[in-house]
Write a protein that holds these residues in place. Structure first.
Motif, PDB file in Angstrom:
ATOM      1  N   GLN A 123       0.843  -1.192   0.000  1.00 20.88           N
ATOM      2  CA  GLN A 123       0.000   0.000   0.000  1.00 20.88           C
ATOM      3  C   GLN A 123       0.883   1.248   0.000  1.00 20.88           C
ATOM      4  N   LEU A 124       2.003   1.188   0.711  1.00 17.62           N
ATOM      5  CA  LEU A 124       2.921   2.321   0.729  1.00 17.62           C
ATOM      6  C   LEU A 124       3.407   2.648  -0.677  1.00 17.62           C
ATOM      7  N   GLU A 125       3.846   1.637  -1.418  1.00 15.07           N
ATOM      8  CA  GLU A 125       4.315   1.881  -2.779  1.00 15.07           C
ATOM      9  C   GLU A 125       3.189   2.372  -3.677  1.00 15.07           C
ATOM     10  N   GLU A 126       2.002   1.851  -3.488  1.00 11.52           N
ATOM     11  CA  GLU A 126       0.855   2.317  -4.273  1.00 11.52           C
ATOM     12  C   GLU A 126       0.609   3.802  -4.009  1.00 11.52           C
ATOM     13  N   TYR A 127       0.627   4.216  -2.748  1.00 11.60           N
ATOM     14  CA  TYR A 127       0.436   5.626  -2.403  1.00 11.60           C
ATOM     15  C   TYR A 127       1.570   6.486  -2.955  1.00 11.60           C
ATOM     16  N   ARG A 163       7.929  13.628   9.656  1.00 11.36           N
ATOM     17  CA  ARG A 163       6.736  12.817   9.436  1.00 11.36           C
ATOM     18  C   ARG A 163       6.057  13.292   8.152  1.00 11.36           C
ATOM     19  N   ILE A 164       5.511  12.346   7.415  1.00  6.51           N
ATOM     20  CA  ILE A 164       4.886  12.639   6.122  1.00  6.51           C
ATOM     21  C   ILE A 164       3.374  12.589   6.287  1.00  6.51           C
ATOM     22  N   TYR A 165       2.721  13.655   5.868  1.00  6.35           N
ATOM     23  CA  TYR A 165       1.271  13.782   5.999  1.00  6.35           C
ATOM     24  C   TYR A 165       0.612  13.869   4.624  1.00  6.35           C
ATOM     25  N   PRO A 166      -0.669  13.549   4.560  1.00  7.14           N
ATOM     26  CA  PRO A 166      -1.400  13.846   3.320  1.00  7.14           C
ATOM     27  C   PRO A 166      -1.651  15.351   3.228  1.00  7.14           C
ATOM     28  N   CYS A 167      -1.818  15.827   2.009  1.00  2.00           N
ATOM     29  CA  CYS A 167      -2.108  17.246   1.804  1.00  2.00           C
ATOM     30  C   CYS A 167      -3.004  17.359   0.580  1.00  2.00           C
ATOM     31  N   HIS A 168      -4.223  17.810   0.776  1.00  2.00           N
ATOM     32  CA  HIS A 168      -5.222  17.896  -0.290  1.00  2.00           C
ATOM     33  C   HIS A 168      -5.359  16.533  -0.960  1.00  2.00           C
ATOM     34  N   ASN A 169      -5.045  16.427  -2.248  1.00  4.83           N
ATOM     35  CA  ASN A 169      -5.197  15.148  -2.946  1.00  4.83           C
ATOM     36  C   ASN A 169      -3.906  14.329  -2.970  1.00  4.83           C
ATOM     37  N   ILE A 170      -2.862  14.800  -2.296  1.00  3.79           N
ATOM     38  CA  ILE A 170      -1.583  14.091  -2.264  1.00  3.79           C
ATOM     39  C   ILE A 170      -1.563  13.198  -1.025  1.00  3.79           C
ATOM     40  N   LEU A 171      -1.511  11.892  -1.260  1.00  2.00           N
ATOM     41  CA  LEU A 171      -1.616  10.920  -0.174  1.00  2.00           C
ATOM     42  C   LEU A 171      -0.425  10.936   0.774  1.00  2.00           C
ATOM     43  N   LEU A 172       0.779  11.048   0.231  1.00  2.00           N
ATOM     44  CA  LEU A 172       2.014  11.085   1.035  1.00  2.00           C
ATOM     45  C   LEU A 172       2.868  12.247   0.538  1.00  2.00           C
ATOM     46  N   HIS A 173       2.610  13.403   1.069  1.00  2.00           N
ATOM     47  CA  HIS A 173       3.285  14.616   0.589  1.00  2.00           C
ATOM     48  C   HIS A 173       4.691  14.694   1.192  1.00  2.00           C
ATOM     49  N   TYR A 174       5.584  13.842   0.660  1.00  2.00           N
ATOM     50  CA  TYR A 174       6.920  13.735   1.236  1.00  2.00           C
ATOM     51  C   TYR A 174       7.815  14.917   0.892  1.00  2.00           C
ATOM     52  N   LEU A 175       7.428  15.757  -0.046  1.00  2.00           N
ATOM     53  CA  LEU A 175       8.239  16.940  -0.358  1.00  2.00           C
ATOM     54  C   LEU A 175       8.349  17.876   0.843  1.00  2.00           C
ATOM     55  N   GLU A 176       7.326  17.928   1.663  1.00  2.00           N
ATOM     56  CA  GLU A 176       7.369  18.768   2.874  1.00  2.00           C
ATOM     57  C   GLU A 176       8.461  18.277   3.825  1.00  2.00           C
TER      58      GLU A 176
END
Length: 180
Positions: free
Chosen positions: A13-17, A154-167
């Protein structure tokens, strides 16, 4: 040599996200990051179903993802654990060697780690991972406890981005700049 069968390599699921997130990043012009496929050689096929029943890995893979984020070359691997720690055994020597070489070329290497028990995901920078890896190789602790993961990464969702790791990457890079 690793083997694949009908119960393995189904995709986490992580890779899918991450794949969905990377597609959005590409569409928005934020990053170009691709999943690196693991080469397998089929050994047994089920002609009736048109599926692979048994295969083996042709070679060791490096990391799960490679790309470029706004001019910064990145490589990272996705790891999931059901435990309250990330076992060092989940990280392979060839992955560490690849990430170290990538860092020497001024790229950014890291893991994205998902803890299933609490449904939380973190960026783990290579320099932090390397400290734990080296310690484990010298008969030290064989895992990284959940409590040792930096809450600022920590990585959070943001709007339609499931794993917004850029933050998380941005926070990490800003912290590195302040240390210089």
């Amino acid at each position: 040599m690793g083997y694949w069968n009908s119960r393995g390599l189904r995709g986490s699921q992580l890779e899918e996200y991450l794949n969905i997130t990377n597609k959005i990043y590409l569409e928005q012009g934020l990053a170009v990051v691709q999943k690196i496929p693991t080469a397998i050689k089929p050994v047994a096929l089920d002609p009736g179903k048109g599926t692979i029943k048994l295969a083996y890995f042709e070679e060791k893979s490096t990391v799960d993802y490679l790309g470029n984020i706004q001019g910064i070359p990145v490589c990272f691997d996705a790891k999931e654990t059901n435990q309250k720690r990330l076992p060092i055994a989940n990280i392979h020597h060839h992955q560490m060697a690849f990430m170290a070489a990538f860092e020497k070329q001024e790229g950014l290497s890291f893991l994205i780690v998902h803890f299933k028990f609490c449904d939380e995901t973190f960026m783990l920078p290579f320099n932090t991972l390397k400290k734990y890896w080296d310690d484990a190789q010298n008969d030290g602790r064989k895992s990284i406890p959940y409590a040792d993961f930096d809450q600022n990464l920590r990585i959070y969702p943001c709007h339609n981005i499931l794993l917004h790791y850029l933050e998380a990457i941005n926070h990490y890079l800003n912290g590195k700049e302040q240390q210089l």
